[in-house]
Scaffold this active site. Sequence first.
Site, PDB file in Angstrom:
ATOM      1  N   ARG A  11       0.951  -1.318  -0.201  1.00  0.00           N
ATOM      2  CA  ARG A  11      -0.130  -0.062   0.168  1.00  0.00           C
ATOM      3  C   ARG A  11       0.912   1.208   0.039  1.00  0.00           C
ATOM      4  NH1 ARG A  11      -4.668   1.634   4.286  1.00  0.00           N
ATOM      5  NH2 ARG A  11      -5.127   3.755   3.472  1.00  0.00           N
TER       6      ARG A  11
ATOM      7  N   ASN B 267     -10.703  -4.356  -1.411  1.00  0.00           N
ATOM      8  CA  ASN B 267     -10.793  -3.194  -2.424  1.00  0.00           C
ATOM      9  C   ASN B 267      -9.511  -3.604  -3.565  1.00  0.00           C
ATOM     10  OD1 ASN B 267     -12.209  -0.890  -1.596  1.00  0.00           O
ATOM     11  ND2 ASN B 267     -10.855  -0.420   0.005  1.00  0.00           N
TER      12      ASN B 267
ATOM     13  N   CYS C 141     -19.303  -1.676   0.555  1.00  0.00           N
ATOM     14  CA  CYS C 141     -18.283  -0.565   0.892  1.00  0.00           C
ATOM     15  C   CYS C 141     -19.209   0.073   2.144  1.00  0.00           C
ATOM     16  CB  CYS C 141     -18.010   0.110  -0.151  1.00  0.00           C
ATOM     17  SG  CYS C 141     -17.147   1.861  -0.140  1.00  0.00           S
TER      18      CYS C 141
ATOM     19  N   HIS D  82     -16.322   3.846  -4.815  1.00  0.00           N
ATOM     20  CA  HIS D  82     -15.852   4.913  -4.704  1.00  0.00           C
ATOM     21  C   HIS D  82     -15.739   5.909  -5.760  1.00  0.00           C
ATOM     22  CE1 HIS D  82     -12.578   2.420  -1.902  1.00  0.00           C
ATOM     23  NE2 HIS D  82     -13.964   2.638  -1.381  1.00  0.00           N
TER      24      HIS D  82
ATOM     25  N   TYR E 137     -14.160  10.216  -1.980  1.00  0.00           N
ATOM     26  CA  TYR E 137     -13.109  10.159  -3.010  1.00  0.00           C
ATOM     27  C   TYR E 137     -13.234  11.119  -4.273  1.00  0.00           C
ATOM     28  CZ  TYR E 137     -12.279   5.658  -0.473  1.00  0.00           C
ATOM     29  OH  TYR E 137     -11.732   4.761   0.269  1.00  0.00           O
TER      30      TYR E 137
END
Length: 421
Positions: free
Chosen positions: A90, A144, A164, A194, A244
């Site tokens: 990440r 995700n 989500c 998102h 987002y």
Amino acid sequence: MKLTVVGGGSTYTPELIDGFARLRETLPIEELVLMDPATDRLELVGGLAERIFSRQGHTGRILTTTDLDKAVDGADAVLLQLRVGGQAARRQDETWPLECGCVGQETTGAGGLAKALRTVPVVLDIAERIRRTNPDAWIIDFTNPVGIVTRALLQAGHRAVGLCNVAIGFQRKFAALLGVTPTDVHLDHVGLNHLTWETGVRIGGPEGEDILPGLLAEHGDTVAADLRLPRPVIDRLGVVPSYYLRYYYAHDEVVRELRTKPSRAAEVAEMERRLLELYADPALDEKPELLAKRGGAYYSEAAVDLAAALLGGSGSAFQVVNTYNGGTLPFLPDDAVIEVQAAVGPRGPAPLPVTPVDPLYAGLMANVTAYEDLALDAALRGGRERVFRALLAHPLIGQYAYAETLTDQLIAHNREHLAWA
């Protein structure tokens, strides 16, 4: 009822456990299996889970295992919450895109594509093993990028629904502003995972009066501050975008911010270290306050409602989920995965009708859907050219020079997770 959590050693998991314990009448779990290859984390999380169940008087049995086949055998539902490559991957997703002046984020843009390429093959392998062991189990995906992963699962014929926590978060925030209970608030929620907008807020259900204009007039400053967007932008839109959308509506501003502060991955890694220290305390028998800062707020309540509805229990009749479009949004392919309100039952989700979508949002949805098509193709078949095409199609990239450089960087940083590289 048996429920399995794959990725059960996640520091998220006590949030789930707390919801399962509190909402045991909605989802009467008899056996909960936490599966994770990380034995050290699994032991700590499993111990806290047992203490939470005990404190709240839940009589269900909690098991921990590193054996996937054992974990999913006989499960009625399997929750997937994976992070292939961990926080280290990440951190990479959030940093190397910034070198090109593009957003570095784990689910959006180049970083989101990297996560999809690492994740889709792993999730499909897990799903095939679930199908061999227990073909009737529902798969609830919280991994995700949820939209791409859910589409991969559905195209492979699995009984899958994507989940989500963005919508349930808005539901709670709006309820607090309006002075009503969250279950009174129904959202007209539309978009892709998102990439969503709240186009209406109704009290009492989908047939209630839309009170969004009044809510924005009275509480627009609060809403704008939460989204970190100027109030005039919210007023001009007349809807509430997901946070987002700031990556799109304020891209360059976000890039400048990201370049001047530690990555979110670094913050989360430190938070996880502190959480695991807390979980190791044998006196701790509730989720700690620090967990609220980890992310995934209200995830447990959304998961309980969804699992209960899919398994024929008393879950909410209408829920925001990720599922096939099937004509709901006529400007997208039927097999696109969208995130909308749906009636959920044992046969799965059935999206509710959606009012015509403003071209301002429909155009961006169509663009990102095209990117997701290409991203899934790259995740399934690999190859540098497929990665390049997906990056070039993404509206946050869109320039061939950026796409070329980002393709090379993505492959270099993720080679150990890409079988074809």
